[in-house]
Design a protein around this motif. Structure first.
Motif, PDB file in Angstrom:
ATOM      1  N   ILE A 200      37.376  46.821  52.080  1.00 34.84           N
ATOM      2  CA  ILE A 200      37.601  45.495  51.512  1.00 34.84           C
ATOM      3  C   ILE A 200      37.907  45.565  50.019  1.00 34.84           C
ATOM      4  O   ILE A 200      38.888  45.005  49.531  1.00 34.84           O
ATOM      5  N   VAL A 201      37.048  46.258  49.279  1.00 33.98           N
ATOM      6  CA  VAL A 201      37.155  46.258  47.814  1.00 33.98           C
ATOM      7  C   VAL A 201      38.007  47.406  47.295  1.00 33.98           C
ATOM      8  O   VAL A 201      38.661  47.287  46.258  1.00 33.98           O
ATOM      9  N   GLY A 202      37.988  48.531  47.986  1.00 41.41           N
ATOM     10  CA  GLY A 202      38.694  49.710  47.515  1.00 41.41           C
ATOM     11  C   GLY A 202      37.752  50.674  46.812  1.00 41.41           C
ATOM     12  O   GLY A 202      36.775  50.264  46.185  1.00 41.41           O
ATOM     13  N   ILE A 203      38.035  51.944  46.922  1.00 39.27           N
ATOM     14  CA  ILE A 203      37.156  52.974  46.373  1.00 39.27           C
ATOM     15  C   ILE A 203      36.994  52.830  44.859  1.00 39.27           C
ATOM     16  O   ILE A 203      35.907  52.981  44.313  1.00 39.27           O
ATOM     17  N   ALA A 241      35.259  33.966  48.342  1.00 38.66           N
ATOM     18  CA  ALA A 241      36.298  33.303  47.549  1.00 38.66           C
ATOM     19  C   ALA A 241      37.461  34.253  47.262  1.00 38.66           C
ATOM     20  O   ALA A 241      38.635  33.849  47.300  1.00 38.66           O
ATOM     21  N   GLY A 242      37.139  35.531  47.011  1.00 39.50           N
ATOM     22  CA  GLY A 242      38.179  36.516  46.732  1.00 39.50           C
ATOM     23  C   GLY A 242      39.105  36.733  47.918  1.00 39.50           C
ATOM     24  O   GLY A 242      40.328  36.851  47.762  1.00 39.50           O
ATOM     25  N   LEU A 243      38.541  36.774  49.126  1.00 36.90           N
ATOM     26  CA  LEU A 243      39.357  36.937  50.329  1.00 36.90           C
ATOM     27  C   LEU A 243      40.273  35.729  50.538  1.00 36.90           C
ATOM     28  O   LEU A 243      41.449  35.877  50.875  1.00 36.90           O
ATOM     29  N   PHE A 244      39.731  34.530  50.331  1.00 34.69           N
ATOM     30  CA  PHE A 244      40.536  33.321  50.499  1.00 34.69           C
ATOM     31  C   PHE A 244      41.662  33.261  49.478  1.00 34.69           C
ATOM     32  O   PHE A 244      42.819  32.999  49.821  1.00 34.69           O
ATOM     33  N   PRO A 253      43.024  42.127  47.653  1.00 31.66           N
ATOM     34  CA  PRO A 253      41.686  41.551  47.799  1.00 31.66           C
ATOM     35  C   PRO A 253      40.652  42.186  46.881  1.00 31.66           C
ATOM     36  O   PRO A 253      39.801  41.494  46.324  1.00 31.66           O
ATOM     37  N   GLY A 254      40.729  43.514  46.701  1.00 29.34           N
ATOM     38  CA  GLY A 254      39.739  44.192  45.875  1.00 29.34           C
ATOM     39  C   GLY A 254      39.747  43.697  44.444  1.00 29.34           C
ATOM     40  O   GLY A 254      38.709  43.347  43.877  1.00 29.34           O
ATOM     41  N   GLY A 255      40.914  43.648  43.845  1.00 27.83           N
ATOM     42  CA  GLY A 255      41.023  43.184  42.469  1.00 27.83           C
ATOM     43  C   GLY A 255      40.624  41.726  42.315  1.00 27.83           C
ATOM     44  O   GLY A 255      39.981  41.343  41.328  1.00 27.83           O
ATOM     45  N   THR A 256      40.992  40.899  43.294  1.00 28.70           N
ATOM     46  CA  THR A 256      40.641  39.475  43.240  1.00 28.70           C
ATOM     47  C   THR A 256      39.135  39.280  43.310  1.00 28.70           C
ATOM     48  O   THR A 256      38.555  38.481  42.555  1.00 28.70           O
ATOM     49  N   ILE A 257      38.485  40.016  44.207  1.00 26.27           N
ATOM     50  CA  ILE A 257      37.026  39.922  44.353  1.00 26.27           C
ATOM     51  C   ILE A 257      36.329  40.334  43.058  1.00 26.27           C
ATOM     52  O   ILE A 257      35.407  39.663  42.582  1.00 26.27           O
TER      53      ILE A 257
END
Length: 278
Positions: A200-203, A241-244, A253-257
């Motif tokens: 989801i977020v990235g390493i 909220a980041g996923l939406f 998604p990772g950067g937004t979260i």
């Protein structure tokens, strides 16, 4: 996105995985921050990257591994790295903080070697680095669910011991708490959560989800339990909220979260300053 979730399975997988990660990452992150070991998440994320790169290399070069999920190899590397950190902490008793940069450096070095052997980056590795909604499979959700159950059960059963070890390890040991065993269990759980969160977020950003919600919570919380609750709330807000937002305006998604977590942190700092001034 809500309508699309009923149509596309990958969106449902990403949403359920995000809810679980938003719970367990800050839950462990509170204890990590209190121990002043926030950089351990960065070290293990780079070791996990080495495992993922190794898995993708094996998938490319060895036919036996074509059906393997690189996530398993990443988890194996992450757990091994966590155990090596604990071992190095015992070797360098007076300089325990050295264990983290040593493992971080080793993880980066192995990552570069495996990536170069695989002839550079590819799409699969890119999704692991920065996260991807479409990359989350049903199998990933079940893996994350299993890890989440293990984390919640461990915190529930060992809350008192982890609390004492985080704030005063010498007193905890003198009280008869088996510090080595609990450290072992905790560090392995941290490694598994980091490996599971990267979908989801990235390493490269997973450590942010373990520290930013905690950093925001300790600005406004009046005690440890309250900080624990606020961390989970902030983590869930950031992820959901980041996923939406990332889906609606087509962002990573990772950067937004992570940026939403930074926003929550800034708001908590401003709230604290406003309360002091009023």
């Amino acid at each position: 996105m809500i309508e699309a979730m009923f149509q596309y399975e990958f969106l449902r997988n990403a949403f359920f995985a995000g809810i679980l990660i938003g719970l367990i990452a800050p839950l462990l992150g509170v204890f990590i921050v209190v121990r002043r070991s926030a950089l351990i998440a960065d070290a293990l994320s780079h070791v996990t990257l080495a495992g993922i790169a190794a898995g993708l290399l094996l998938e490319k070069k060895v036919s036996v591994f074509t059906s393997w999920n690189p996530l398993y190899i990443g988890m194996g590397f992450s757990v091994t790295g966590s155990l090596l950190i604990e071992k190095l902490r015992s070797v360098y008793k007076h300089y325990q903080e050295l264990a983290i940069p040593i493992i971080l450096s080793g993880g980066i070095g192995l990552s570069v070697i495996f990536i170069s052997l695989a002839d550079g980056f590819n799409t699969d590795l890119f999704t692991y680095l920065f996260g991807s909604v479409s990359a989350v499979s049903r199998q990933d959700v079940w893996i994350i669910l299993g890890i989440a159950c293990a984390v919640i059960a461990t915190i529930w059963l060992l809350y008192k011991e982890l609390f004492l070890l985080s704030f005063d390890e010498e007193y905890a040991v003198a009280s008869g708490i088996r510090a080595k065993t609990i450290h072992f269990v905790f560090i392995v759980l941290v490694a598994l959560v980091i490996a599971a969160s990267m979908r989801i977020v990235g390493i490269l950003l997973v450590s942010s989800l373990m520290t930013l919600p905690v950093a925001a919570s300790i600005r406004i919380a009046k005690g440890f339990k309250q900080a624990l609750i606020y961390s989970i709330i902030f983590g869930e807000l950031s992820v959901i909220a980041g996923l939406f937002v990332s889906y609606e305006i087509d962002l990573a998604p990772g950067g937004t979260i992570v940026m939403l977590a930074v926003l929550i942190l800034l708001l908590s700092i401003l709230w604290k300053k406003w309360r002091r001034g009023s």
